[in-house]
Design a protein around this motif. Sequence first.
Motif, PDB file in Angstrom:
ATOM      1  N   HIS A  50       0.837  -1.201   0.000  1.00 13.48           N
ATOM      2  CA  HIS A  50       0.000   0.000   0.000  1.00 13.48           C
ATOM      3  C   HIS A  50       0.875   1.255   0.000  1.00 13.48           C
ATOM      4  CE1 HIS A  50      -2.551   3.032   2.238  1.00 13.48           C
ATOM      5  NE2 HIS A  50      -3.210   2.857   1.109  1.00 13.48           N
ATOM      6  N   HIS A  53       2.311   2.089  -3.234  1.00  9.84           N
ATOM      7  CA  HIS A  53       1.268   2.356  -4.234  1.00  9.84           C
ATOM      8  C   HIS A  53       1.006   1.192  -5.185  1.00  9.84           C
ATOM      9  CE1 HIS A  53       1.312   6.401  -2.716  1.00  9.84           C
ATOM     10  NE2 HIS A  53       2.623   6.442  -2.893  1.00  9.84           N
ATOM     11  N   ASN A  56      -3.932   0.642  -4.269  1.00 10.05           N
ATOM     12  CA  ASN A  56      -4.445   1.970  -3.951  1.00 10.05           C
ATOM     13  C   ASN A  56      -5.198   1.892  -2.617  1.00 10.05           C
ATOM     14  OD1 ASN A  56      -7.232   1.262  -4.393  1.00 10.05           O
ATOM     15  ND2 ASN A  56      -6.940   1.566  -6.589  1.00 10.05           N
ATOM     16  N   HIS A  57      -5.626   3.039  -2.122  1.00 13.93           N
ATOM     17  CA  HIS A  57      -6.254   3.085  -0.806  1.00 13.93           C
ATOM     18  C   HIS A  57      -7.537   2.260  -0.759  1.00 13.93           C
ATOM     19  CE1 HIS A  57      -6.713   4.531   3.215  1.00 13.93           C
ATOM     20  NE2 HIS A  57      -7.944   4.925   2.959  1.00 13.93           N
TER      21      HIS A  57
END
Length: 86
Positions: A50, A53, A56-57
């Motif tokens: 995370h 990246h 993604n969130h």
Amino acid sequence: MSKQMFRSGTSIGTNVHEAIQGQSRADFVSKMSISLKEASETSFWLVLLHKTHFFNHKEYQSLRPDLDEIIRLLISTIKTTKKNSL
């Protein structure tokens, strides 16, 4: 990194399956403890992926609660089995 997460993540289920087939309560607890360690490692990789990246969130938020629940279940199972072994 994603391959490491895949390996540790699938190892959780493998060790739970082996625990169910355990020859004794001690064997069961041992395999479940290995599953817990693998879940902890999976948590590490999830956070790292995370932060870099890769996830993604939204993806992270989708996976995190499930992994946290697996960890809680493993801890509870191990504690209960140890308690009932006394």
